[in-house]
Structure formats: structure tokens, C-alpha cells
Design an enzyme around this catalytic site. Structure first.
Site, PDB file in Angstrom:
ATOM      1  N   TRP B 359       0.830  -1.214   0.000  1.00 40.85           N
ATOM      2  CA  TRP B 359       0.000   0.000   0.000  1.00 40.85           C
ATOM      3  C   TRP B 359       0.861   1.259   0.000  1.00 40.85           C
ATOM      4  O   TRP B 359       0.367   2.351  -0.223  1.00 40.85           O
ATOM      5  CB  TRP B 359      -0.996   0.002   1.165  1.00 40.85           C
ATOM      6  CG  TRP B 359      -0.400   0.181   2.544  1.00 40.85           C
ATOM      7  CD1 TRP B 359       0.457  -0.664   3.170  1.00 40.85           C
ATOM      8  CD2 TRP B 359      -0.624   1.268   3.467  1.00 40.85           C
ATOM      9  NE1 TRP B 359       0.782  -0.184   4.427  1.00 40.85           N
ATOM     10  CE2 TRP B 359       0.120   1.002   4.635  1.00 40.85           C
ATOM     11  CE3 TRP B 359      -1.385   2.431   3.422  1.00 40.85           C
ATOM     12  CZ2 TRP B 359       0.150   1.844   5.747  1.00 40.85           C
ATOM     13  CZ3 TRP B 359      -1.370   3.269   4.539  1.00 40.85           C
ATOM     14  CH2 TRP B 359      -0.608   2.973   5.682  1.00 40.85           C
ATOM     15  N   ASP B 360       2.146   1.094   0.213  1.00 40.02           N
ATOM     16  CA  ASP B 360       3.086   2.208   0.145  1.00 40.02           C
ATOM     17  C   ASP B 360       2.906   3.030  -1.134  1.00 40.02           C
ATOM     18  O   ASP B 360       3.013   4.249  -1.124  1.00 40.02           O
ATOM     19  CB  ASP B 360       4.536   1.683   0.134  1.00 40.02           C
ATOM     20  CG  ASP B 360       4.883   0.812   1.317  1.00 40.02           C
ATOM     21  OD1 ASP B 360       3.963   0.199   1.895  1.00 40.02           O
ATOM     22  OD2 ASP B 360       6.080   0.724   1.654  1.00 40.02           O
ATOM     23  N   GLU B 490       1.687  -1.661  12.790  1.00 48.35           N
ATOM     24  CA  GLU B 490       1.755  -3.131  12.829  1.00 48.35           C
ATOM     25  C   GLU B 490       2.254  -3.658  14.169  1.00 48.35           C
ATOM     26  O   GLU B 490       2.442  -4.867  14.320  1.00 48.35           O
ATOM     27  CB  GLU B 490       2.643  -3.638  11.687  1.00 48.35           C
ATOM     28  CG  GLU B 490       1.979  -3.450  10.323  1.00 48.35           C
ATOM     29  CD  GLU B 490       2.924  -3.768   9.163  1.00 48.35           C
ATOM     30  OE1 GLU B 490       4.119  -3.455   9.296  1.00 48.35           O
ATOM     31  OE2 GLU B 490       2.457  -4.327   8.157  1.00 48.35           O
ATOM     32  N   LYS B 602       4.412   1.749  15.844  1.00 42.54           N
ATOM     33  CA  LYS B 602       5.457   1.591  14.828  1.00 42.54           C
ATOM     34  C   LYS B 602       5.410   2.735  13.823  1.00 42.54           C
ATOM     35  O   LYS B 602       6.427   3.267  13.419  1.00 42.54           O
ATOM     36  CB  LYS B 602       5.249   0.261  14.106  1.00 42.54           C
ATOM     37  CG  LYS B 602       6.314  -0.088  13.097  1.00 42.54           C
ATOM     38  CD  LYS B 602       5.954  -1.396  12.388  1.00 42.54           C
ATOM     39  CE  LYS B 602       6.962  -1.765  11.324  1.00 42.54           C
ATOM     40  NZ  LYS B 602       6.431  -2.793  10.407  1.00 42.54           N
ATOM     41  N   GLN B 603       4.223   3.080  13.403  1.00 39.82           N
ATOM     42  CA  GLN B 603       4.109   4.163  12.439  1.00 39.82           C
ATOM     43  C   GLN B 603       2.760   4.821  12.621  1.00 39.82           C
ATOM     44  O   GLN B 603       1.816   4.223  13.124  1.00 39.82           O
ATOM     45  CB  GLN B 603       4.266   3.647  11.018  1.00 39.82           C
ATOM     46  CG  GLN B 603       3.052   2.921  10.461  1.00 39.82           C
ATOM     47  CD  GLN B 603       3.268   2.450   9.039  1.00 39.82           C
ATOM     48  OE1 GLN B 603       3.790   1.363   8.823  1.00 39.82           O
ATOM     49  NE2 GLN B 603       2.876   3.243   8.063  1.00 39.82           N
TER      50      GLN B 603
END
Lengths: 768, 768
Positions: B359-360, B490, B602-603
Site C-alpha cells: 500500500w506504500d 503493525e 510503529k508508524q
């Protein structure tokens, strides 16, 4: 139920008629074992149809390298794999040079397989017409000796039906085997040497990486119409194979037979350099005694086992067959003679569940072995975990715990974790609770409290430390919570506050504290000495207690039940009754995410807690929880129906209890979960025993006494079982209107029956 | 930050001094690529020290069989693996028969590597003393041609420093390669044929299973002091290797050089049977033009790219180097010329993240490509997903969805899911949202609404159907919930009601409905015709709306923020500031369960939603959420700091914004996450571009107009960037006290600057 081809019989598992579609299922169901080795019921002669070959040696495994998409810190480097060992049962049979192969024969008639559980042997007979027109009648019989557990014996006889022919037997041993679960036909054995001398063959092989050495061996004798023949076999060998062929022209009506002796000797038990010599000695003993002599010994060995372990059921052959099948398979798998071994979930019947030891042993198997064998066997099973304490501490350290906290592995061969799915390995931590509970259960049953100061307490301390460190404080809840776990119901992963886990965590801490204090007091021991592997101080106990006293338990006011985990009620609460049959088992039809977000319960979870800690809850509590959770339970774990059966019986729901009993006892025979071809569910078989003894018999230990509340399903005339309780053997016989208690071995025993005290003395049948 | 050896320079990545410990990191950092192939910066001459060899061909992969402990229904059969392709760069160099090898040389001095980003080439120079005492000066230069994307060229020259010697170059091609991530040195290429003729070598190979055919080829020319030599090479070959050696005795001070041309031609682009002929034609062209000619073309190609894509930063060399490195690597990876390709997270610099497309692309890369290239490139990226719609529907069916619901894969090479961890594959479903958002983003930016009736709407419908079916109704909450997901963060798996997922699910449904209606109205199309791959009816839209209108969003009254997921506040809410440095990155130090139960992010997750849907929230909302979540964010995904940088800039937190900018732009150069040796983080490099353009530049599209709110970090004197907006190119130059806007290409453009309308016309610098 998925299949219905096993002929009901009280003492035997019987299949009639040859059906290639059930070959793999039957290979599982007719498996034989003797605790030291075991094998699927593969045909001796070659078979070109679908088959799942398997022969296994206890304690011999291979570390398969962990391969995952994204590596997670703390994963074990390997996943233990049960290894298919060299084949020693093979006998190629040719009739006038045509290979006998049931898959290619023109006709197969009167095919019958029998697994005789009373005497511990497997037989097969059939009439076959080969493509060359020759008709033969074949009878084979084979067993793995309990008396000499490195020996297996096979009798294979061929009778010519419609004319003369040349019959050749080529018994062989074959190291060119692989595992069914391998992707690339990897070899896991290095073949070191193949030797043949004087009609004996030896194949020495070593497992890769783990370096277990095994010598597979064989020797055969041949007979014509029962008379031994002095035919000198023609030996052949290759780098991983040895055979020895015996050929004879025989006449119509004559029977040519071979007695093959073979098996394994392993460097787990002998000097690696002596394996061939050991095998020679074993062969000498086996051939001296001969097939029939060994068979007689086998019958005696099994008779001794049945003496205490048997359960009889009158008026329901299928139920009778089911329970004996379960007891038989448990004894084929583990006999309690080797402290390094344990009870693998598939025993010697398949490759799945790679490792050997799961929490199944502590949660399900120990009660069976305590009550049907000498209590030393159960102690051995406890000691197995004691010996692994250092590794459990190491394992916990890998996950960031310290100061001697112990996390026992989910799956292990040697104490190391060898499973590598994070939601299991890292999160199914309730297993630690079962290991502590087994110590409690053992002491409660045997009154052998000495085990705790000797060994058990160190294990309890390591486990309590783990739970203390694993719980975290939720400011929002003002309680300690245990986040991110998988409970016994593996159809939920990474949930918060699994009630069962939180409950057993609190119990473990309290039980450890209680025993630390008791041991300090009664055995005049200071805290430091108690524990050699971990250290504790008094302040630490206070901290443990703070966690135990303030543990959070999810609860629904609306339903008046403890919730399996946080958020359970947010699910779409459809029940099993709403599930179409074609979706079951859901693990074969639904993707994992769908299973996880559903309310379906793989195996007893909250109810497992009610099973372990029954005395902490009222019968009303139990009934409310049973009624709430049972409708969501799909019982797709073999470990589930037995718990529900015990509880249904206690609640007087005898129809349900009986249904669950059949499901647990005939799980494999009737293949409820569509997977019997992969092997049998051994550990859950101990649950079947529980369903009868604890469920119908209502057996409990109350204040150190045996207690019974006997019930009987309306489908049965009577049932009976025996209990070895603190070295006294009590026989219980329940009919529709009374229960007899008989003391078989012992002086006298005071028991409780439906709450009332009853004294049972020898030779005095007490009827209640 | 983990390393600091890259020399700051505006246009080049430079390493000085030879350090075996940084060889693998430099092999990643100095990687070169041209969209069709790429390679790590491995040495041409042999090197016996630790190295990670990698050469990759776009679109060529291998399906590695899924191996998991317990198989889960719905798992894809394979995990796509990026394949190391045959080596064509190798040149063995011997001086008086001693192999040149920097690992065994007595001395290495003046070692320098340079990746010249302006012109697109890699060079290396050093002085080495061999064990035989001979000193040489070596200079190498290499590039992969953008003009002819099947060609690579190497110049390798050796000058004798301290005497005469015989120098031999043995350029080779080698199919005996393997992947670093393989466990058992598995081979993934079948070598079909090796041929040599007239100093040209060809190695034809086919990938196992996927059957991609590639011809690796080479031809070399040699020069003495710049003059071409007519030395006939000595050809050698084996079953998977071909070399051609050129040997010459040369004198002290002379320079012996080789120009090697090589690369791959692949049956993705040519007839499989013609590959050798195609390679011959390519070689003819390359050798005709020659190394220097190709290099000139290379400089021109890169100059054209930089014309629009360059960002300048004055007064901060490291920041300047960082952004150019990011823009350079993105263009090395994907140039938008092949609709079958996409942007792999590691590009051509490593093996990790097996598959090609995440999906980046939609979430991070599309804005960069839209603004720095022709808008057709972004359209191509959207079409890539359109072409995979059937596979996405198939994928959803595997998970139990129906009626044309589409779930795009988490990782894919050809539209099929090829990742096999359940918490990702089955649960990280928010990816579907990014794919819909990219369509919205594209239309908003380009105003090319036609894409929606042509292709986009079918994708939007499939995605909306998925969300409608995936949500379930919680009676307890009286709302629709989405249970069991993994959000962008994640470090949480299988959570309930991830706010980001629920939010984008609702948005997808509403956006699909809006466009179904608009297309029906404006394009006079009935519902059936709209969608060829899925069918919809009006009643269905009502049901979708019911879910969207009643979606549940976890919220904390106490903190006045949306919660990342249910139960977030039950965690032990320690912050990143409490984390000891030695625990970071936590994914390399903590076991997975510990990470999962921690609050660490994580993000960007909730904040990712605020980034996409910024216009739905007030600045105060953003600030509150930023202040709440930023302290828990460890930014261990490369995709994280850019979002925080953009938001920090918007909130006027310029110090933070600058720190995040450095972290994203120099993530690999300074190796923040201790993993650069595995390859570069390509897709997140587009996030670096966002940090400047959207963060500092404050660029947005508001009502179809470009809008800016320029800010500048105090560390910079000025920065500039260009934007291709609807085929007009605007240059923005920001200094500490003003911003200039310049229209480079186009008639006139009306933009918003800090909310006020500004008209920019050609040759007219507008200063604000």
C-alpha cells in the site's frame, strides 16, 4: 461424524472390505506402538495407492529451521519435527514374479483388518487375484513387543488358492524415507552403513543436526505349511537399503509364510558404537523365542495393563469400543518407563504437532496415568518439567522476563521452545498454569507432598514470578490486566484479559505463596534454600500478592457470566446451531480472520477454568456459564468435548453428556474433525477416560478422600472402572439403579458417595 | 542514528577510506538502478570479505512455498521472493597471477566511492598493495543506462604504481547465484544454455516455477593508456558460467582498462526464443556508442529527471544530500514506463519484503510521481490496481466475501496475495482504503475525473462491498464494528475497531456511493453498466449507507482523542522517552508479545488518518491527537516520520518537523533503524518529498487549486521545489522571509498562498 466403517466390537477395531479411500484413515486407526516406537498400519507388501508411511522412534526428532515471512525477535531457531524413521516392516511379495499390490490386483475379497486391543496385535487377511490370474489368500499379523520394546514381529503367510506358483518374500529395511510434511522431499537421515551377514541386515543411520543414531535391523525365518524351511536368503543391499529374498515354488493349497523380526536400537539407550551388536543380541532373543512365543508374552503384558486400566460398558458396543480404543492408544504411546519421554498429541500415528510435549500432558493425561498406573508414573511426568526448569527460565529471558521467571514452552522435545507462531509461542502462556496445576493435582491425589519441597516448589516459584511480571497495571481499570494472550480457545489470538489465563495466573501466585510458607514452616527451610534455580525474598511475595489480589476479571452484568476476554460481547453472537453443516469444521472452511472475529470457541476456555477450579464455584455458576458458552463451542479441538461431557454430567444434562462422551471417545474412529488420516488424537483420549470416571462416575478428591456421584447414561446397562488411589485399587460398577464398590487391592478405604461416607474393605462388595 | 560515515555533499554520496564493516551498508547505499533492473554496489573484482550480492530484474520473482507451523485456511500457496539474478558485473582481476581482493590486500589506501546522483553513475577508486608487493591504482565507474534500459556499462582501469607486471581481466557472467534469504542455498534459476562467440557471452536461464527467461550477456573492450587493444580474449565456460580473459604485460605507470557491457534481456519484453539475438543487438548498439557515449546519454537522461524533480536546500548540506538521495533512488526504482511494474519497498537494493507492491505505492508514492512527472505515470499506477481487480475479488472470496467484494493483497507481484502471515494477509485490510484514497487523490490533483467512469469506479465498488461485508453489528454498542484487524501500526495485531480502519472504511463506502451517483448522472449510465466486474443495485447502496452511518469509533472522553483501537488505554502507558536507548529499535530487542502489549506505535496510525483526511478535522483536533500519539511513536517503520513531519510543520512545531525530516530523509544514509545492510527503504523516500512539499511548503489542493503555507526550518537559508500541476510547472522558492513563485511551463495559474489568491504568470516572479 465423518465416517462409519469401523465394525463395532468390544475388544477389537475391525475393518471389512478393501476401500482405497480409507487406507490413510485406517493406517492411523490401526496404528501400533509400545511406548518406545510406533508405526502407522502401513501394509507390509508394496502398495501403489495413496498411503501415508510412518514409523517413529520415541524421542528422535529433527529441528526444522524456522521460516517465516517476517522474523520476530524471540522466535526459536527451529521447529521440532517428528521424524519418519527407516522402514523395517516392508516385505515385497511376488507370485510368479508379479508384485502383490492391492492397488493393482484384479480383485480383492474378504479383506479384513483387526486391531486386537486385548492382546495388542494387528492382523490383516484377504483373498487377492493378481493380474497373472493367480489367486492367493493372505494372512498377516504384527505387533510391537511390550516385553522387549526394541522388537517388532510380523507373520506373513500366503496360501495358493488356484494352482501352483513360485512365491517370493523379500523382506527389507529401507532408509530412503522422507516425511510427508516436507515440501521438497528433504532427507533427514544420513545413512552411515548398511551391513548384512548370515541372513541378518543392519542399517545404521543418523538424524541430521540432532545426531541421533539408530540401527534398524531385521532377520526372517520362513515356513511351509508351518514347518520351518532352511532356505538361504539372497541378500541385496544398496547405500540405504537391504533386503534378503526367500523364493519357493509351492503347490495349490500350500501356505508359504515368513516370520520377520525387526525394529530399532537407538543411541539414546545404548553406546553408539555398539548398536549393531545390541541389535544382534536383540535378534538372537527374538528368534529364540519366536513369533508365537513373543505373541504369548505380548498377551500377558497387555493383560496386566487392562487389569487396572479397563473400563467396561454394557449395552453399548460402540461406547465400549470407544473407551477401550482410547485406553489402548494411550498405553501404546506412553507407559511411564522413561523419564525423558512424554506424551505426544499424535503419539506414533502421524507427523503433525511436530513436538512431543504440550500442556495436554498436565491438563488431560496426568489424571489418567495417576489412576490407572503406579503413582510413580505421574511423578515422572512432573519431573520431566522439573528437569526442564532451566530451559523454561531461559525461554522467559528471551521474552524479556528476569530474575528466574519461568515460561514453559508450548511445544518441546528437550525443554526448549520449538514452536514458532507468535500467537502460540509467545502468547499462549496459560500453559504455565497447567504445569503448576498438575503439581497441585498430583499432591491432592497422591498425598505425596514431599514432591513439593523436593522439586515442585522451584517450578511453582518460577511460574509465579512469570505471572507477576507478565501482568501490567491498568490505570483505567485500577486493576492488574494480562494483555495480549491466546487462551485455551485458540480461535482467539492476542486478546486482553482472557478470563481463564487471568484466573489461573492468580491461582498460581497464591498457590506458590502458600507452598513457600508451608515448606518454610514444615520443612524448616529458609527461602533461599527452597529454590536453587531462582531466588526470592519476602518483599517479592508481597508484590506477587498485590498482583493476585487485584487481578481483573472481565464480567458481564447482563449475562451474569465471566467473559472469555475483553470485548467478547462486541461479536456477532451467532451460535453453532446457526452454522451450516458445510461450514464445519470451520478451520477447514473459514479463513483465520473470520474465525477470530466469530464467537466460536475451539475448546473449553472459561469452562476449562470451571473444570480445574470446580470447587470455587457453585453448581448454579457452572450451569449459567455452561449454558452461555456451550452454544458457541465448535469442539474443533480434540481436548474440548471431554470437559463439556464431565460438566454436563455434573449438571444432570445426561443426554448432552452422553453425546459429548461419544464425540470424545469416537473422535477418531468416527472422524468427527475430518482429519484422522493425519493421525490419532492421543492426548485427548485421556479426556475420554475423564468423561467416564469424573463425568459419569463423578469421581473427585475431597479433603483427601475419593468421592463419587455416580450417574449412568440411559443408553447403558452398566459400566465399571478401577481406580488406583494411593496404592489401593477400587473397582466401581455402576448400573441403572445401584453402584457397587469393591476393594481389589488394599486394606480398607473410606470414600464419599453422593456426599455420604462409605467404608470399603476387601472381599466386601458395597452397594449404594 | 546508527552511522555517520557518508561524506556530506550536495550531489553525491561519498565514502572515503576502506572499512570492511560498512561494506554491506555501502552496497545498499550505493545501489544503482534504471527502473528495469538494479543492483547492489558489489565490487566487480572478487571480494572474500562479508558481502551481500544482489542484482535484480524488474518483475522477475519466485514463488516460495508457504511454510508455517499450522496451516490456516485462506493462506496463499506461496510467498513471492525477489530473485537474485545472474551476476554480469563480475571482473576477476589478477596482477602477476595474484587475485585482486580488497579483503586480502596488504594495504588499501585512498579508497573512495562516489554515487553521483546528478549524472547517475557509481565510481570507486583506491590504491592497493597486493601480497606480492605490487601496488596498483584502481578506478572503476559503472551505470545502468536510462536510455537503453537493458544495458549496463563498467569501466575498470588498473595503473601500475611500483613496477611492471602482467595484468589480467577476466570479466564473467555467473548463473551460480543464490538468494541471501534462502535457508539451504536453494537454486532458483535453471541454467538453460551458455554460449560464447566472438568475445560475446550469453547465459540463458529460467526461473523455477515462474518460468521467466532471462539472457544475461556481456562483451568487453580493453584499452592501454586509453588506446583500444586488439587482444583476443580467452573464452572459458561451464554449465552456469562464462568468462573471457584479457591478459597483458604492462609497465609501471601504464593503465590497463576494460570497458564491460552487460545486462539482461528478458522474455517479459521479447520473444523467449529470440533472447540471444536481442542481446546481440543490444551489445552492438552499446559497443558502437561506447562507454563514454553511453555515459553522456546517461547524464542527459538524469538531467531531464532533475529538471522537474529536484529540490534544493541552501545552508544545510546533509539535508540537501538527503532529499536528493531520496529523489534519486525513487527514480532509479520506478520511472512510470511499464504499466506491469510498481514500486517495491526495497527497490533493487535488497531481497526483503519479497513482493513488489504494498500500500506504500498508493499512500506515499503517488503524490511524488504526480507532482514530479507527467500525470500519466500516476494514472498508470492506478491502472495497475484496476488490472488486478479480478484477483482482488478472488482474494476476497478466499476469505469468505462474496458478490464482487474486493480485497487487494497486502503484497503482490501479479495481483495475487503473496504474503502469508495471518495478521498481515488476512487482517491488515486498511490497505484497501489506501487504494480507494489514491483514486480520490489522483482526481483531486489532476482533475482527470474520466478515470472514474473508465476504470476507477469498479475498483471503488469492489472495495465498498468489502467494507460493507466486513463490518459486523455489535448489539452491545448499537453500532457497526470492525473486529480483528491490524492497522497501519503493525505493532498491534488482531485488534478491534482500529480507528483508522473504521474511518477509512466509512469514507470508502461514502466515496463509492457519491461516485456511483455522479457517474450515473453525469455520464448517463445505469448501475449495471458502471460495473462490469461486480453488480450492484439500489438496495445495496442503502445497506452500505446503514453501515457507514453507524460506524463505531473508539473515543476517550478523558483525553478527548479518538483511540487507536478498543482497549488502548488499558496499556501501561509508558512513553518513548521512558525507553532506554539499548532497547531500540524495539523490534530488534523485544519479543513480539511484549511489543504488542506495549503502547508503542510503529508508524502513524490515527495520525495517518488525520493526514489523509486533514480537511475533516480542525487544527486543534490535530494538535491534540498529535500531542497524544507522538510520545508513543517509535517510528520503526520508514513510513512514519514523514507523516509526523508534515503534521508538526502544520502545527508550527518546526523543530520537531525538522528532526522528523532528517530522520526520513537520512533514514538509510544514517541508518536510524539499524538495517541498511539489508537494502534501502525506497517507498518511504516519497514521504521525504512530502515532508518538504506538503510539510514545509504546506502544499495542498483546495477546491481544485494549488495552495501553499510555506514555512522554513531555522537551519536552512532557503529551499526550492517544482510542482507539475495539471501540466503547468510551478517553481517555489522559500527563504527565511519570503517565498517566490515562478511559472516555468504554462499560461497562468491561480494559487492560494496562506489562504489568499495569487496569480502566477510566466516570466514573472511572484514574491509573497
Amino acid at each position: 461424524m465423518n465416517q462409519d466403517y469401523i465394525i463395532p466390537n468390544e475388544w477389537s477395531i475391525i475393518e471389512k472390505g478393501f476401500n482405497p479411500d480409507t487406507v490413510k484413515a485406517s493406517e492411523s486407526l490401526f496404528s501400533i506402538g509400545n511406548g518406545a516406537m510406533g508405526q502407522r498400519a502401513n501394509f507390509e507388501e508394496s502398495y501403489s495407492g495413496p498411503t501415508f508411511q510412518g514409523s517413529y522412534i520415541a524421542g528422535v526428532y529433527y529441528p526444522d529451521k524456522t521460516r517465516v515471512g517476517w522474523w520476530k525477535n524471540g522466535y526459536p531457531e527451529y521447529f521440532a519435527k517428528v521424524l519418519n524413521a527407516p522402514n523395517w516392516i516392508g516385505i515385497n511379495v511376488t507370485i510368479n514374479d508379479e508384485k502383490l499390490d492391492l492397488h493393482t490386483c484384479l480383485e480383492v475379497n474378504n479383506f479384513k483388518r483387526e486391531l486386537n486391543m486385548k492382546e495388542g496385535w494387528l492382523s490383516r487377511s484377504f483373498d487377492a487375484t493378481l493380474q497373472n490370474g493367480i489367486k492367493v489368500n493372505v494372512y498377516t499379523q504384527r505387533f510391537l513387543s511390550l516385553e522387549f520394546d526394541e522388537v517388532g514381529a510380523i507373520k506373513y503367510s500366503v496360501t495358493l488358492v488356484n494352482g501352483d506358483a513360485t512365491v517370493e518374500f523379500s523382506p527389507y529395511i529401507d532408509g530412503g524415507i522422507t516425511n510427508e510434511d516436507t515440501n521438497w522431499d528433504d532427507q533427514f537421515w544420513d545413512i552411515l552403513d548398511v551391513t548384512q551377514k548370515e541372513q541378518q541386515s543392519f542399517l545404521q543411520a543418523r538424524t541430521m543436526k540432532t545426531n541421533f543414531c539408530a540401527c534398524t535391523y531385521m532377520e526372517s525365518l520362513v515356513f511351509l505349511d508351518g514347518k520351518q524351511q532352511e532356505i538361504s536368503g539372497v541378500e541385496k543391499k544398496s547405500s540405504n537399503y537391504a533386503s534378503c529374498s526367500y523364493k519357493k515354488g509351492i503347490k495349490q493349497g500350500q501356505t508359504f509364510a515368513i516370520h520377520k523380526f525387526g525394529g530399532y536400537v537407538v543411541d539414546r539407550n545404548h553406546d553408539k558404537l555398539e548398536l549393531v551388536n545390541v541389535a544382534k543380541n536383540v535378534l538372537k532373543k527374538a528368534t529364540d523365542i519366536g513369533f508365537d512365543g513373543l505373541l504369548e508374552l505380548q498377551k500377558k503384558s497387555w493383560s496386566r495393563i487392562w487389569e487396572t486400566a479397563d473400563i467396561t460398558i454394557k449395552g453399548d458396543v460402540k461406547a465400549q469400543q470407544g473407551i477401550r480404543f482410547n485406553i489402548f492408544q494411550l498405553n501404546q504411546t506412553y507407559l511411564g518407563t522413561d523419564a525423558r519421554l512424554n506424551i505426544g498429541p499424535k503419539g506414533f500415528t502421524g507427523e503433525k504437532y511436530g513436538g512431543s510435549t504440550y500442556w495436554d500432558t498436565e491438563a488431560y493425561c496426568i489424571p489418567f496415568y495417576m489412576a490407572t498406573k503406579d503413582q510413580k508414573v505421574a511423578r515422572k511426568l512432573l519431573e520431566y518439567r522439573y528437569h526442564h526448569l532451566d530451559k523454561a527460565i531461559e525461554n522467559a529471558e528471551k521474552l524479556g522476563f528476569k530474575n528466574g521467571a519461568a515460561l514453559y514452552p508450548m511445544v518441546t522435545m528437550n525443554g526448549e521452545e520449538c514452536h514458532n507462531e507468535w500467537e502460540i509461542t509467545f502468547e499462549e502462556i496459560h500453559r504455565n498454569g497447567a504445569i503448576a496445576f498438575a503439581i497441585y493435582n498430583y499432591c491432592r491425589y497422591t498425598n505425596d507432598y514431599n514432591y513439593i519441597p523436593e522439586k515442585g516448589l522451584e517450578v511453582l516459584i518460577g511460574i509465579a514470578k512469570f505471572w507477576h511480571q507478565r501482568a501490567t497495571y491498568s490505570t483505567k481499570k485500577g486493576k492488574y490486566v494480562i494483555l495480549g494472550v491466546t487462551g485455551p480457545n485458540e480461535y482467539e489470538n492476542n486478546v486482553n484479559n482472557n478470563w481463564y489465563t487471568n484466573y489461573i495466573a492468580r491461582w498460581c501466585i497464591n498457590y506458590a505463596i502458600e507452598n513457600i510458607k508451608r515448606v518454610a514452616q514444615e520443612f524448616n527451610t529458609d527461602y533461599q534454600r527452597i529454590s536453587e534455580k531462582t531466588t526470592i525474598d519476602v518483599n517479592e511475595l508481597e508484590k506477587w500478592k498485590e498482583v493476585a489480589d487485584n487481578m481483573y476479571f472481565p464480567y458481564s452484568e447482563e449475562h451474569n457470566v465471566f467473559l472469555q476476554q475483553d470485548g467478547f460481547l462486541d461479536k456477532d453472537l451467532i451460535t453453532v446451531a446457526d452454522l451450516p453443516q458445510e461450514s464445519r469444521p470451520i478451520n477447514q472452511h473459514w479463513s483465520w480472520d473470520r474465525i477470530l472475529r466469530s464467537p466460536f470457541i475451539k475448546q473449553a476456555d472459561v469452562l476449562q477454568g470451571f473444570y480445574f477450579f470446580e470447587d470455587k464455584f457453585s453448581e448454579e455458576d457452572l450451569e449459567r456459564h455452561f449454558n452461555f458458552y456451550e452454544p458457541f463451542t465448535v469442539h474443533e479441538s480434540s481436548l474440548s468435548p471431554c470437559v463439556h461431557s464431565v460438566q454436563a454430567a455434573k449438571l444432570g444434562k445426561m443426554d448432552q453428556a452422553y453425546r459429548f462422551y461419544l464425540r470424545t471417545s469416537r473422535l477418531d474412529l468416527d472422524d468427527y474433525n475430518h482429519e484422522v488420516h493425519e493421525g490419532l488424537h492421543i492426548t485427548s483420549m485421556a479426556g475420554t477416560w475423564m468423561s467416564i470416571v469424573e463425568g459419569f462416575g463423578g469421581m473427585r478428591i475431597i479433603d483427601g478422600k475419593l468421592s463419587f456421584e455416580p450417574r449412568i447414561p440411559k443408553q447403558w446397562e452398566a459400566y465399571s472402572f478401577k481406580i488406583n488411589f494411593r496404592n489401593q485399587i477400587l473397582k466401581i460398577n455402576v448400573t441403572q439403579n445401584k453402584t457397587n464398590f469393591e476393594l481389589i487391592n488394599g486394606d480398607k478405604i473410606s470414600i464419599l458417595v453422593n456426599g455420604a461416607s462409605v467404608l470399603v474393605t476387601p472381599n466386601n462388595l458395597v452397594t449404594v
